[in-house]
Motif scaffolding. Structure first.
Motif, PDB file in Angstrom:
ATOM      1  N   TYR A 141      -6.450  16.218   4.648  1.00 12.43           N
ATOM      2  CA  TYR A 141      -5.901  16.036   3.300  1.00 12.43           C
ATOM      3  C   TYR A 141      -6.279  17.173   2.356  1.00 12.43           C
ATOM      4  N   ASN A 170     -10.929  11.243   2.153  1.00 12.52           N
ATOM      5  CA  ASN A 170      -9.534  10.955   1.877  1.00 12.52           C
ATOM      6  C   ASN A 170      -9.516  10.490   0.427  1.00 12.52           C
ATOM      7  N   LYS A 173      -8.225   8.088  13.455  1.00  7.70           N
ATOM      8  CA  LYS A 173      -8.085   9.475  13.024  1.00  7.70           C
ATOM      9  C   LYS A 173      -8.500  10.450  14.116  1.00  7.70           C
ATOM     10  N   TYR A 228     -13.250   9.957   9.315  1.00  6.65           N
ATOM     11  CA  TYR A 228     -12.878  11.367   9.546  1.00  6.65           C
ATOM     12  C   TYR A 228     -14.065  12.212  10.014  1.00  6.65           C
ATOM     13  N   LYS A 242      -9.941  -0.967   8.308  1.00  5.75           N
ATOM     14  CA  LYS A 242      -9.395  -1.492   7.046  1.00  5.75           C
ATOM     15  C   LYS A 242      -9.645  -3.003   6.949  1.00  5.75           C
ATOM     16  N   TRP A 252      -9.673   6.415  -1.530  1.00  6.59           N
ATOM     17  CA  TRP A 252      -8.535   5.936  -0.712  1.00  6.59           C
ATOM     18  C   TRP A 252      -7.855   4.731  -1.362  1.00  6.59           C
ATOM     19  N   ARG A 290      -1.866  13.858  -3.495  1.00  6.30           N
ATOM     20  CA  ARG A 290      -2.481  14.004  -2.174  1.00  6.30           C
ATOM     21  C   ARG A 290      -1.440  14.505  -1.181  1.00  6.30           C
ATOM     22  N   SER A 298       0.832  -1.200   0.000  1.00  2.00           N
ATOM     23  CA  SER A 298       0.000   0.000   0.000  1.00  2.00           C
ATOM     24  C   SER A 298       0.870   1.255   0.000  1.00  2.00           C
ATOM     25  N   THR A 336       0.388   4.256   0.980  1.00  2.00           N
ATOM     26  CA  THR A 336       0.412   5.103   2.176  1.00  2.00           C
ATOM     27  C   THR A 336       1.489   4.618   3.152  1.00  2.00           C
ATOM     28  N   LEU A 337       1.580   3.289   3.263  1.00  2.00           N
ATOM     29  CA  LEU A 337       2.542   2.722   4.207  1.00  2.00           C
ATOM     30  C   LEU A 337       3.941   2.743   3.612  1.00  2.00           C
ATOM     31  N   GLY A 384       3.082  12.323   3.405  1.00  2.00           N
ATOM     32  CA  GLY A 384       2.674  11.124   2.672  1.00  2.00           C
ATOM     33  C   GLY A 384       1.594  10.337   3.405  1.00  2.00           C
ATOM     34  N   LEU A 385       1.962   9.705   4.500  1.00  2.00           N
ATOM     35  CA  LEU A 385       0.981   8.909   5.262  1.00  2.00           C
ATOM     36  C   LEU A 385       0.003   9.828   5.989  1.00  2.00           C
ATOM     37  N   GLY A 386      -1.269   9.422   5.989  1.00  2.00           N
ATOM     38  CA  GLY A 386      -2.283  10.213   6.697  1.00  2.00           C
ATOM     39  C   GLY A 386      -2.452   9.725   8.119  1.00  2.00           C
TER      40      GLY A 386
HETATM   41  N1  GLU Z   1      -5.591   6.058   5.965  1.00  2.00           N
HETATM   42  C1  GLU Z   1      -4.257   6.573   6.026  1.00  2.00           C
HETATM   43  C2  GLU Z   1      -3.857   7.177   4.694  1.00  2.00           C
HETATM   44  O1  GLU Z   1      -4.611   7.188   3.766  1.00  2.00           O
HETATM   45  C3  GLU Z   1      -3.229   5.576   6.468  1.00  2.00           C
HETATM   46  C4  GLU Z   1      -3.614   4.226   6.879  1.00  2.00           C
HETATM   47  C5  GLU Z   1      -3.597   3.195   5.795  1.00  2.00           C
HETATM   48  O2  GLU Z   1      -3.595   3.554   4.603  1.00  2.00           O
HETATM   49  O3  GLU Z   1      -3.606   2.038   6.163  1.00  2.00           O
HETATM   50  O4  GLU Z   1      -2.755   7.648   4.582  1.00  2.00           O
END
Ligand code: GLU
Length: 425
Positions: free
Chosen positions: A324, A174, A233, A205, A100, A121, A375, A15, A17-18, A38-40
């Protein structure tokens, strides 16, 4: 690539984001200056009463009920009833290790195509792909705030009205930071009812709506809506991994089936975290105060970032919730192509290399690769310090640019660097 890989998993990458988070940390360890947009991840600490509850429950060591601690399920139901006036009880709630995971389970268990607006997302579509579900992206327009249009959804469903479908609607959103009006939600709810869509309302959110005005689509279509939320969040506890789904009574069969799969996979969610979550969902003055203060900072910072980007000639919608922004650098397309940048991925890579600002490409959110959307997660600041500093500014006064530049310096510097980079500096 190993050809023994499951076909659904072949070609997938971790992923984004990670991945961007780990990459940013590695670069920092190498001594690079990196702005982590980068990561939310919430910049704010977990509210004190919730931390204290976790501490007091560290000894809880037993496996928990698969569906979740009954006390927690009751607290979540009461929380949802209070917020959205929907009739639900503890029996309607399922707890999991992050929303998730619950999103994945529901797609595994329910035989239906996934419908998501673009942008969405990063993980909804890969989850569907891993399971082998068909994914349909419904395009949206920046002029309409990247919102799913009820008529577009209706037109899409008309072609095969009885096909089983899951729609995931996320707001505040997001990656865009925008949300839906009550009328827009009502119109989408009517389509969901017409075509018997399973509607997953991702409200992770919701509590971070910048003016506290979040409205759930469950109000307009309670019998078809599953409300998804969690601690990640609004409670600043992404790493605790706790999410919840609240189902309408008519979808108990779906909850039951997800619980079967949960029992064969993750068993139950971490016991101390569940006990602490009871305190979080009970809310009260202290937690409400924390939220009001967090929203005030996010609102001011979101507007600051959007204004700076706009001043740099980048198109961006003003955020309404969460943390975001989804700016579009297309007004600078000729300049970007001149710099050999042809995709949003290349754009992010170059900005990271040349300024140290980490962000994610719009293509990770389902936008066309050649569109210059990205983003930005405006979260790289010390939320604890910032909350304390903001308390010294009377609540009828705005948190001005000087405040933000002082207390959210990495974020303000990052957007200013992006502006300079666009200008060719
Ligand atoms: N929801 C957050 C993001 O979009 C991080 C968590 C994830 O993606 O698992 O950055």
């Amino acid at each position: 690539m190993n050809s023994n890989l499951n076909l659904n998993v072949r070609g997938l990458r971790p992923s984004s984001t990670l991945a961007i988070n780990e990459r940013s940390d590695e670069l920092r360890q190498q001594g690079r200056r990196v702005f982590k947009l980068g990561l939310g991840q919430s910049p704010f600490p977990v509210p004190l009463p919730v931390v204290e509850s976790l501490r007091a429950n560290a000894f809880q060591k037993e496996y928990q009920a698969v569906r979740g601690l009954h006390e927690l399920r009751g607290a979540v139901a009461e929380y949802q009833r209070g917020l959205h006036q929907i009739p639900c009880t503890a029996e309607d709630v399922l707890v999991g290790p992050g929303s998730k995971e619950l999103m994945f389970l529901v797609q595994l268990v329910y035989y239906g195509d996934l419908i998501i607006p673009t942008p969405s997302w990063v993980s909804y579509a890969p989850q569907a792909q891993i399971i082998g579900r068909r994914v349909t992206w419904i395009p949206t327009l920046p002029e309409s705030g990247w919102r799913l249009d009820a008529d577009d959804l209706d037109r899409f469903c008309q072609a095969d009205p009885s096909r089983p479908r899951i729609l995931i609607l996320n707001y505040p959103n997001n990656p865009t930071g925008l949300t839906y009006s009550a009328q827009e939600l009502e119109a989408i709810a009517a389509v969901a009812v017409r075509y018997h869509i399973v509607l997953i309302s991702d409200e992770i959110y919701g509590e971070l709506h910048h003016t506290g005005g979040h409205v759930s689509i469950a109000r307009y279509c309670p019998e078809r809506t599953i409300i998804s939320t969690g601690l990640s969040k609004w409670c600043g506890a992404g790493g605790w991994r706790l999410g919840t789904f609240t189902f309408p009574r008519s979808m108990r069969w779906l909850l039951d089936s997800m619980a079967v799969v949960a029992s064969e996979t993750f068993t139950s969610t971490s016991a101390p975290i569940q006990y602490a979550a009871v305190r979080a969902f009970q809310g009260g003055i202290e937690i409400e105060h924390y939220l009001v203060r967090a929203r005030r900072i996010l609102q001011a910072l979101g507007q600051y970032c959007a204004n700076r980007l706009e001043a740099a000639g980048v198109s961006v919608c003003k955020p309404q919730g969460g943390f975001y922004l989804f700016p579009d650098f297309s007004p600078h397309a000729a300049m970007l192509r001149g710099r050999q940048i042809h995709t949003s991925e290349q754009l992010c890579e170059r900005v990271l290399n040349e300024t140290g600002v980490a962000m994610l490409p719009g293509s990770d959110f389902g936008r066309p690769a050649e569109e210059f959307t990205v983003r930005i997660a405006y979260v790289d600041f010390n939320g604890g310090h910032c909350l304390t500093a903001a308390d010294a500014v009377p609540s009828d006064q705005p948190l001005d640019d000087a405040f933000l530049e002082r207390h959210c310096g990495n974020v303000t510097m990052a957007v200013n660097l992006i502006g300079d980079w666009v200008a060719g500096g």
